[in-house]
Design a protein around this motif. Structure first.
Motif, PDB file in Angstrom:
ATOM      1  N   TYR A  96       0.833  -1.198   0.000  1.00 13.89           N
ATOM      2  CA  TYR A  96       0.000   0.000   0.000  1.00 13.89           C
ATOM      3  C   TYR A  96       0.870   1.250   0.000  1.00 13.89           C
ATOM      4  CZ  TYR A  96      -3.639  -3.302   1.439  1.00 13.89           C
ATOM      5  OH  TYR A  96      -4.498  -4.367   1.501  1.00 13.89           O
ATOM      6  N   LEU A 117     -12.000   3.379   4.603  1.00 10.86           N
ATOM      7  CA  LEU A 117     -11.164   2.536   5.476  1.00 10.86           C
ATOM      8  C   LEU A 117     -10.700   3.284   6.719  1.00 10.86           C
ATOM      9  CD1 LEU A 117      -8.914   0.846   2.739  1.00 10.86           C
ATOM     10  CD2 LEU A 117     -10.846  -0.187   3.967  1.00 10.86           C
ATOM     11  N   HIS A 172      -5.244  -5.479   6.114  1.00  9.28           N
ATOM     12  CA  HIS A 172      -4.418  -4.456   6.758  1.00  9.28           C
ATOM     13  C   HIS A 172      -3.988  -5.011   8.127  1.00  9.28           C
ATOM     14  CE1 HIS A 172      -5.597  -1.470   3.723  1.00  9.28           C
ATOM     15  NE2 HIS A 172      -6.809  -1.999   3.819  1.00  9.28           N
ATOM     16  N   TRP A 173      -2.803  -5.583   8.174  1.00  9.32           N
ATOM     17  CA  TRP A 173      -2.357  -6.314   9.358  1.00  9.32           C
ATOM     18  C   TRP A 173      -2.301  -5.440  10.602  1.00  9.32           C
ATOM     19  CZ3 TRP A 173       2.335  -9.608   7.215  1.00  9.32           C
ATOM     20  CH2 TRP A 173       1.820 -10.533   6.278  1.00  9.32           C
ATOM     21  N   THR A 184      -5.819   0.583  10.028  1.00 12.75           N
ATOM     22  CA  THR A 184      -5.691   1.849   9.305  1.00 12.75           C
ATOM     23  C   THR A 184      -5.845   3.012  10.273  1.00 12.75           C
ATOM     24  OG1 THR A 184      -8.056   1.877   8.770  1.00 12.75           O
ATOM     25  CG2 THR A 184      -6.584   0.829   7.179  1.00 12.75           C
ATOM     26  N   ARG A 231      -5.242   5.368   5.951  1.00 15.92           N
ATOM     27  CA  ARG A 231      -3.937   4.928   5.459  1.00 15.92           C
ATOM     28  C   ARG A 231      -3.488   3.673   6.196  1.00 15.92           C
ATOM     29  NH1 ARG A 231      -1.299  10.833   6.255  1.00 15.92           N
ATOM     30  NH2 ARG A 231      -2.180  10.337   8.305  1.00 15.92           N
ATOM     31  N   ASP A 232      -2.802   2.790   5.484  1.00 15.65           N
ATOM     32  CA  ASP A 232      -2.336   1.528   6.056  1.00 15.65           C
ATOM     33  C   ASP A 232      -1.231   1.798   7.072  1.00 15.65           C
ATOM     34  OD1 ASP A 232      -2.343  -1.530   5.861  1.00 15.65           O
ATOM     35  OD2 ASP A 232      -0.226  -1.031   5.544  1.00 15.65           O
TER      36      ASP A 232
END
Length: 295
Positions: free
Chosen positions: A57, A66, A75-76, A79, A84-85
């Protein structure tokens, strides 16, 4: 008995033939804490170096669908408040922190070591002047001085690194001066002076190599302090400027959502903790490994 004595002689002979660098490396790798610190730092360096190729990303791309999503398979790390990731921002933020730590300490070394050598070897009025200026700078806490300099220079990562480097310089001046005062009375320095070596040559080729271990240990520990300072300056808006990722600025954004989205603060905070702890472990290991009295 004879075999045991011969074996002991062989071991002692091999130890004597071992180079100082190899001996220090062997001692460093024998300390588990230092090895763990090296592995953690190496992992962050690799991730930061390969970030554009391994992060799926864009760290600055926003998505209103998100916003503040918890950690998931996509997304581990979850966000943030702009969608944003966080994993991408943590990995890219490692670049700013590691570069700031290394360059800041490099600035401090490039200024502090020459002045410390000059003060310790020359003595007299030069020593008194440099020492008093150093004492005046040390009278102000490191982080407060860094914040004041960064505010004066203007908010940016480059100015933050300059401010941190200047703020860390007095520590290296004092350390270099103290080590120089201790080394310059050694017999080999007196012998070099007796055969007509000029002062600059004695300082650079006889004193400096023998005080490098202490400087190396202090530099490693100072990188940890510089990373904390960079995070603090970014938290206050004086370091890396948004939307560029930085662990300090991520914590600043997360402070408003500690209850609803705690993962926004956990991951950058954990990254700072791991990197700073690892540099401290490496510094402690280097101090033991470079100590000639340790076994």
């Amino acid at each position: 008995m004879v075999d045991a004595a011969l074996a002991a002689c062989v071991v002692s002979a091999s130890d004597e033939l071992e180079t100082p660098a190899r001996r220090a490396l062997r001692r460093l790798l024998a300390r588990k804490g230092a090895v763990v610190g090296l592995i953690v730092i190496a992992t962050f360096i690799v991730l930061a170096s390969l970030a554009p190729w391994i992060v799926p990303y864009d760290p600055v791309a926003t998505s209103w669908t998100l916003v503040r999503k918890p950690p998931s398979a996509l997304h581990w790390f979850g966000t943030d408040d702009l969608g944003r990731d966080i994993l991408a921002r943590v990995i890219f933020g490692a670049r700013a922190s590691l570069v700031a730590g290394a360059i800041s300490v490099g600035i401090a070394l490039s200024i502090g070591v020459p002045f410390g050598l000059l003060a310790g070897y020359r003595g007299g009025f030069v020593d008194a002047l440099i020492s008093r200026v150093t004492d005046a700078m040390l009278a102000c806490p490191f982080l407060i001085l860094a914040i004041a300099l960064a505010a004066f220079l203007g908010p940016s990562l480059r100015n933050a690194m300059i401010a941190i480097g200047i703020s860390a310089t007095p520590v290296f001046i004092r350390l270099t001066r103290g080590q120089t005062l201790s080394v310059k009375v050694e017999d080999y320095v007196e012998a070099a002076r007796a055969i007509g070596n000029p002062p600059w040559r004695i300082a650079l080729f006889h004193i400096l190599p023998n005080i490098l271990p202490a400087l190396l240990v202090q530099a490693t520990l100072s990188i940890a302090a510089a990373i904390i300072a960079e995070a603090a300056l970014s938290f206050l808006g004086l370091g890396q400027q948004p939307p560029a990722p930085s662990w300090g600025s991520m914590l600043n954004s997360a402070q408003r959502f500690l209850t609803n989205a705690p993962w926004m603060a956990v991951w950058p905070g954990l990254a700072i903790f791991l990197v700073v702890l690892s540099f401290n472990l490496i510094g402690d290991g280097l101090r033991d490994a470079l100590d000639p009295k340790s076994r």
